[in-house]
Design a protein around this motif. Structure first.
Motif, short mmCIF file in Angstrom:
data_model
loop_
_atom_site.label_atom_id
_atom_site.label_comp_id
_atom_site.label_asym_id
_atom_site.label_seq_id
_atom_site.Cartn_x
_atom_site.Cartn_y
_atom_site.Cartn_z
N LEU A 73 5.63 10.93 -0.33
CA LEU A 73 6.81 9.98 -0.61
C LEU A 73 6.36 8.77 -0.91
O LEU A 73 5.47 8.20 -0.66
CB LEU A 73 7.61 9.89 0.75
N ASP A 74 7.35 8.02 -1.79
CA ASP A 74 7.28 6.68 -2.42
C ASP A 74 8.14 5.84 -1.31
O ASP A 74 9.20 6.33 -1.30
CB ASP A 74 7.61 6.47 -3.54
N TRP A 75 7.61 5.28 -0.35
CA TRP A 75 8.84 4.53 0.73
C TRP A 75 9.33 3.70 0.06
O TRP A 75 10.54 3.20 0.75
CB TRP A 75 7.71 3.88 1.79
N LYS A 76 9.30 2.93 -1.20
CA LYS A 76 10.00 2.07 -1.80
C LYS A 76 11.26 2.66 -2.38
O LYS A 76 12.61 2.28 -2.27
CB LYS A 76 9.36 1.22 -2.98
N THR A 77 11.05 3.98 -2.94
CA THR A 77 12.05 4.56 -3.73
C THR A 77 12.67 5.82 -2.91
O THR A 77 13.87 6.43 -3.39
CB THR A 77 11.69 5.06 -5.16
N LEU B 57 8.26 -6.00 16.19
CA LEU B 57 7.85 -4.90 15.34
C LEU B 57 8.91 -3.83 15.62
O LEU B 57 9.32 -3.69 16.69
CB LEU B 57 6.38 -4.25 15.69
N GLN B 58 9.38 -3.36 14.41
CA GLN B 58 10.56 -2.45 14.54
C GLN B 58 10.26 -1.38 13.61
O GLN B 58 9.58 -1.56 12.70
CB GLN B 58 12.02 -3.16 14.02
N ILE B 59 11.21 -0.26 13.57
CA ILE B 59 11.05 0.71 12.66
C ILE B 59 11.57 0.13 11.46
O ILE B 59 12.59 -0.25 11.26
CB ILE B 59 11.91 2.08 13.20
N PRO B 60 10.88 0.48 10.14
CA PRO B 60 11.23 -0.07 8.92
C PRO B 60 12.51 0.64 8.35
O PRO B 60 12.74 1.74 8.98
CB PRO B 60 10.15 0.03 8.05
N ALA B 61 13.04 0.03 7.58
CA ALA B 61 14.30 0.36 6.89
C ALA B 61 14.07 1.82 6.24
O ALA B 61 15.05 2.73 6.36
CB ALA B 61 14.91 -0.36 5.74
N PHE B 62 12.97 2.04 5.42
CA PHE B 62 12.59 3.56 4.83
C PHE B 62 12.56 4.73 5.90
O PHE B 62 13.24 5.57 5.79
CB PHE B 62 11.52 3.46 3.81
N PHE B 63 12.12 4.32 7.18
CA PHE B 63 12.16 5.20 8.09
C PHE B 63 13.39 5.66 8.77
O PHE B 63 13.68 6.91 8.80
CB PHE B 63 11.17 4.90 9.02
N LEU C 267 0.92 -1.23 -0.03
CA LEU C 267 0.07 0.04 0.05
C LEU C 267 0.78 1.21 0.16
O LEU C 267 1.96 1.18 0.51
CB LEU C 267 -0.83 0.09 1.40
N THR C 268 0.15 2.59 -0.45
CA THR C 268 1.12 3.60 -0.36
C THR C 268 0.82 4.44 0.86
O THR C 268 -0.11 4.19 1.66
CB THR C 268 0.70 4.51 -1.80
N VAL C 269 1.59 5.48 0.97
CA VAL C 269 1.51 6.51 2.25
C VAL C 269 0.08 7.09 1.98
O VAL C 269 -0.63 7.16 3.19
CB VAL C 269 2.55 7.54 2.16
N GLU C 270 -0.39 7.44 0.92
CA GLU C 270 -1.59 8.17 0.71
C GLU C 270 -2.79 7.21 0.99
O GLU C 270 -3.74 7.57 1.64
CB GLU C 270 -1.70 8.50 -0.61
N GLU C 271 -2.63 5.91 0.65
CA GLU C 271 -3.71 4.74 0.82
C GLU C 271 -3.60 4.77 2.27
O GLU C 271 -4.93 4.62 3.00
CB GLU C 271 -3.13 3.66 0.13
N ILE C 272 -2.76 4.48 3.13
CA ILE C 272 -2.71 4.14 4.55
C ILE C 272 -3.56 5.33 5.26
O ILE C 272 -4.20 5.31 6.14
CB ILE C 272 -1.16 3.94 5.03
N ASP C 273 -3.16 6.90 4.79
CA ASP C 273 -3.63 7.68 5.57
C ASP C 273 -5.20 8.03 5.25
O ASP C 273 -6.08 8.46 5.82
CB ASP C 273 -2.88 9.15 5.00
N ALA C 274 -5.68 7.55 4.04
CA ALA C 274 -6.81 7.37 3.72
C ALA C 274 -7.81 6.50 4.60
O ALA C 274 -8.86 6.74 4.99
CB ALA C 274 -7.34 7.03 2.14
#
Length: 279
Positions: A126-130, A84-90, A34-41
């Motif tokens: 932000l695209d969390w993948k790129t 559960l940990q903070i993900p790499a992108f974060f 899922l995307t950042v925008e989808e999660i916020d929706a």
């Protein structure tokens, strides 16, 4: 403002439940693509949470603040969800000092107009993948579009989860699958925290309403979705079920709260310590 009685445990109530929920949401976002925008929706007013939802809230608070709170939890807490940990992108965002609004960019970034001034209403996401920004996309979920017409939060959550009698047998869409995973995990985690972080469900609900501006605390939200039906669904899917909710149901109760005109609040709650209803 109000008083919440909490046990002396790391991150007390609000940040213990809230941090778990945020980390779990990030895990699900990655697993379900899922995307950042989808999660916020999906994690905003649709479920009675603030409109700033997950990532917009993190931008407002500051990614560094969340980082400190998570560090405190992962260093000092051992529970059933310690994986559960903070993900790499974060972590990469922290390294780049993309801390949110205070650094002019986090999960969202204000778009600059031709004269160099920010357009308040336009943000890049932000695209969390790129870790690249793109124009903010409006998520398209059929379940969310239908739920917009339902004013009452409980009824809206039941519809979104497919627990309203109409959609349970249909193949769930991504929105329903995500919300079911996120909320069922939240309910189980919250129920497992009694008596560790609080003696009663009331204090946990109160902390999340006042501290995180949730319209309904976890146990109120669970009641709204239907405790008996959701637990049956968890068991059917082989999900973990908290021993405390088993106690509630074994005592012949179908909800954590009930109306009681004799109490000052007009409500009573099921008290796990005594196994009785309390005002």
């Amino acid at each position: 403002k109000g008083v919440v009685r909490a046990k002396d445990t790391p991150n007390f109530i609000g940040n213990r439940i809230g941090t778990f929920s945020v980390l779990n949401v990030m895990r699900l976002m990655q697993e379900m693509d899922l995307t950042v925008e989808e999660i916020d929706a999906l994690t905003g007013s649709a479920v009675g949470w603030p409109r700033s939802a997950t990532f917009r809230t993190i931008d407002l608070v500051g990614l560094d603040i969340l980082g400190h709170v998570v560090k405190n939890m992962t260093e000092n807490v051992r529970d059933e969800r310690s994986e559960l940990q903070i993900p790499a992108f974060f972590r990469q965002m922290l390294e780049r000092k993309w801390l949110g609004d205070k650094t002019k960019g986090g999960f969202y970034k204000k778009l600059k107009s031709g004269d160099g001034k920010s357009k308040e209403d336009e943000r890049l996401a932000l695209d969390w993948k790129t870790l690249e920004y793109h124009p903010r996309q409006k998520p398209k979920f059929a379940a969310l579009d239908m739920a917009k017409n339902v004013e009452e939060t409980g009824a809206r959550v039941r519809m979104l989860l497919g627990m309203d009698g109409g959609g349970a047998s249909q193949k769930p869409d991504k929105a329903t699958a995500f919300l079911w995973a996120a909320l069922s995990d939240l309910w189980t985690y919250s129920a497992n925290r009694i008596p560790e972080i609080s003696d009663s469900i009331v204090e946990i609900d109160r902390a999340m309403r006042m501290g995180f501006n949730w319209e309904l605390g976890p146990f109120e939200l669970w009641d709204a979705a239907g405790v008996e039906a959701t637990v049956a669904r968890m068991k059917k899917e082989g999900r973990p079920v908290a021993a405390n909710v088993e106690k509630l149901l074994a005592a012949g109760n179908k909800s954590w709260y009930a109306d009681d005109p004799k109490t000052q609040s007009g409500r009573k709650h099921w008290d796990l310590a005594t196994g009785n209803w309390q005002p």
